[in-house]
Design a protein around this motif. Structure first.
Motif, PDB file in Angstrom:
ATOM      1  N   GLU A  30       0.837  -1.298   0.330  1.00  0.00           N
ATOM      2  CA  GLU A  30      -0.086  -0.310   0.096  1.00  0.00           C
ATOM      3  C   GLU A  30       1.091   1.115   0.208  1.00  0.00           C
ATOM      4  OE1 GLU A  30      -0.204  -1.870   2.650  1.00  0.00           O
ATOM      5  OE2 GLU A  30      -1.646  -3.511   1.573  1.00  0.00           O
ATOM      6  N   LEU A  31       1.729   1.215   0.063  1.00  0.00           N
ATOM      7  CA  LEU A  31       3.178   2.588   0.532  1.00  0.00           C
ATOM      8  C   LEU A  31       4.031   2.259  -0.345  1.00  0.00           C
ATOM      9  CD1 LEU A  31       3.758   2.528   4.249  1.00  0.00           C
ATOM     10  CD2 LEU A  31       2.092   3.961   2.615  1.00  0.00           C
ATOM     11  N   ASN A  32       4.047   0.865  -1.282  1.00  0.00           N
ATOM     12  CA  ASN A  32       5.215   1.504  -2.368  1.00  0.00           C
ATOM     13  C   ASN A  32       4.741   1.020  -3.349  1.00  0.00           C
ATOM     14  OD1 ASN A  32       5.101  -1.717  -2.065  1.00  0.00           O
ATOM     15  ND2 ASN A  32       7.126  -2.105  -0.812  1.00  0.00           N
ATOM     16  N   GLY A  33       4.083   1.462  -3.936  1.00  0.00           N
ATOM     17  CA  GLY A  33       3.119   1.300  -5.060  1.00  0.00           C
ATOM     18  C   GLY A  33       3.034  -0.010  -5.963  1.00  0.00           C
ATOM     19  N   GLY A  34       2.777  -1.104  -4.777  1.00  0.00           N
ATOM     20  CA  GLY A  34       1.895  -2.896  -5.614  1.00  0.00           C
ATOM     21  C   GLY A  34       3.691  -3.806  -4.867  1.00  0.00           C
ATOM     22  N   THR A  35       4.205  -3.316  -4.731  1.00  0.00           N
ATOM     23  CA  THR A  35       5.550  -3.575  -4.671  1.00  0.00           C
ATOM     24  C   THR A  35       5.303  -4.615  -3.622  1.00  0.00           C
ATOM     25  OG1 THR A  35       6.753  -2.743  -6.154  1.00  0.00           O
ATOM     26  CG2 THR A  35       8.025  -4.331  -5.307  1.00  0.00           C
ATOM     27  N   ASP A  36       5.392  -6.742  -3.773  1.00  0.00           N
ATOM     28  CA  ASP A  36       5.079  -7.553  -2.364  1.00  0.00           C
ATOM     29  C   ASP A  36       6.805  -7.496  -2.052  1.00  0.00           C
ATOM     30  OD1 ASP A  36       5.085  -8.708  -0.623  1.00  0.00           O
ATOM     31  OD2 ASP A  36       4.736 -10.801  -1.828  1.00  0.00           O
ATOM     32  N   ALA A  37       7.699  -6.014  -1.602  1.00  0.00           N
ATOM     33  CA  ALA A  37       9.116  -6.296  -1.346  1.00  0.00           C
ATOM     34  C   ALA A  37       9.207  -7.051  -0.227  1.00  0.00           C
ATOM     35  CB  ALA A  37       9.718  -5.248  -1.326  1.00  0.00           C
ATOM     36  N   TRP A  38       8.809  -7.213   0.616  1.00  0.00           N
ATOM     37  CA  TRP A  38       8.390  -8.078   1.818  1.00  0.00           C
ATOM     38  C   TRP A  38       8.082 -10.061   2.085  1.00  0.00           C
ATOM     39  CZ3 TRP A  38       9.897  -9.171   6.755  1.00  0.00           C
ATOM     40  CH2 TRP A  38       9.262 -10.324   7.582  1.00  0.00           C
ATOM     41  N   GLY A  39       7.448 -10.333   0.778  1.00  0.00           N
ATOM     42  CA  GLY A  39       7.430 -11.097   0.119  1.00  0.00           C
ATOM     43  C   GLY A  39       8.965 -11.916  -0.331  1.00  0.00           C
ATOM     44  N   GLN A  40       9.054 -10.955  -0.666  1.00  0.00           N
ATOM     45  CA  GLN A  40      10.556 -11.595  -1.529  1.00  0.00           C
ATOM     46  C   GLN A  40      11.709 -11.175  -0.284  1.00  0.00           C
ATOM     47  OE1 GLN A  40      12.728  -8.222  -3.101  1.00  0.00           O
ATOM     48  NE2 GLN A  40      14.275  -9.667  -4.662  1.00  0.00           N
ATOM     49  N   ALA A  41      11.228 -10.465   0.969  1.00  0.00           N
ATOM     50  CA  ALA A  41      12.415 -10.596   2.039  1.00  0.00           C
ATOM     51  C   ALA A  41      12.394 -11.983   2.640  1.00  0.00           C
ATOM     52  CB  ALA A  41      12.355  -9.503   3.258  1.00  0.00           C
ATOM     53  N   ARG A  42      10.950 -12.480   2.617  1.00  0.00           N
ATOM     54  CA  ARG A  42      10.607 -13.416   3.553  1.00  0.00           C
ATOM     55  C   ARG A  42      11.229 -14.633   2.569  1.00  0.00           C
ATOM     56  NH1 ARG A  42       4.489 -12.233   3.509  1.00  0.00           N
ATOM     57  NH2 ARG A  42       5.235 -13.856   2.288  1.00  0.00           N
ATOM     58  N   SER A  43      11.072 -14.526   1.648  1.00  0.00           N
ATOM     59  CA  SER A  43      12.130 -15.628   0.937  1.00  0.00           C
ATOM     60  C   SER A  43      13.122 -15.851   0.701  1.00  0.00           C
ATOM     61  CB  SER A  43      11.481 -15.931  -0.990  1.00  0.00           C
ATOM     62  OG  SER A  43      10.226 -15.667  -1.286  1.00  0.00           O
ATOM     63  N   VAL A  44      13.686 -14.928   0.924  1.00  0.00           N
ATOM     64  CA  VAL A  44      15.650 -15.006   1.320  1.00  0.00           C
ATOM     65  C   VAL A  44      15.630 -15.308   2.460  1.00  0.00           C
ATOM     66  CG1 VAL A  44      17.606 -12.866   1.423  1.00  0.00           C
ATOM     67  CG2 VAL A  44      16.055 -12.921  -0.500  1.00  0.00           C
ATOM     68  N   LEU A  45      14.831 -14.607   3.428  1.00  0.00           N
ATOM     69  CA  LEU A  45      15.290 -15.266   4.950  1.00  0.00           C
ATOM     70  C   LEU A  45      15.214 -16.843   5.004  1.00  0.00           C
ATOM     71  CD1 LEU A  45      13.967 -12.399   6.549  1.00  0.00           C
ATOM     72  CD2 LEU A  45      16.858 -12.828   6.216  1.00  0.00           C
ATOM     73  N   THR A  46      14.535 -17.427   4.350  1.00  0.00           N
ATOM     74  CA  THR A  46      14.046 -18.426   4.337  1.00  0.00           C
ATOM     75  C   THR A  46      15.166 -19.787   3.797  1.00  0.00           C
ATOM     76  OG1 THR A  46      12.565 -18.921   2.639  1.00  0.00           O
ATOM     77  CG2 THR A  46      11.882 -18.504   4.793  1.00  0.00           C
ATOM     78  N   GLY A  47      16.039 -18.931   2.861  1.00  0.00           N
ATOM     79  CA  GLY A  47      17.301 -19.472   2.287  1.00  0.00           C
ATOM     80  C   GLY A  47      16.914 -19.731   0.329  1.00  0.00           C
ATOM     81  N   ASP A  48      16.081 -18.830  -0.394  1.00  0.00           N
ATOM     82  CA  ASP A  48      15.258 -19.455  -1.420  1.00  0.00           C
ATOM     83  C   ASP A  48      16.371 -18.534  -2.028  1.00  0.00           C
ATOM     84  OD1 ASP A  48      13.958 -19.032  -4.156  1.00  0.00           O
ATOM     85  OD2 ASP A  48      12.038 -19.261  -3.397  1.00  0.00           O
TER      86      ASP A  48
END
Length: 97
Positions: A30-48
């Motif tokens: 809602e604050l960054n134009g629709g990009t799901d950066a938190w989803g990417q961060a979760r994927s990174v932190l889980t070793g994707d």
């Protein structure tokens, strides 16, 4: 630079700009134009590995032992464990010879 909330805040205060960190308030769509950066961060932190590669980060700094899957993935991708004092761990991408 990949990092988590505490490390990301400390790095910003020290003058470094994190490429990716997990502060949801910075990355809610809602604050960054629709990009799901938190989803990417979760994927990174889980070793994707694919998500890690998409960041293009040369360094990762995070609480030591907090993300074992991330540490394993970084090692598998050729990152070197360059620092670990029991509080923080840092990994650096090794250039391909």
């Amino acid at each position: 630079m990949i990092c988590d909330i505490d490390v990301g805040s400390e790095l910003e205060l020290a003058g470094y700009r994190p490429l990716l960190d997990t502060r949801a308030e910075l990355f809610c769509p809602e604050l960054n134009g629709g990009t799901d950066a938190w989803g990417q961060a979760r994927s990174v932190l889980t070793g994707d590995a694919a998500a890690i590669g998409e960041t293009g980060a040369d360094f990762a700094v995070f609480p030591s032992g907090a993300y074992p899957a991330l540490e394993k993935a970084l090692t598998g991708l050729g990152y070197a464990d360059i620092y670990d004092d029991g509080c923080f761990a840092a990994y650096a991408d090794r250039p391909v010879p």
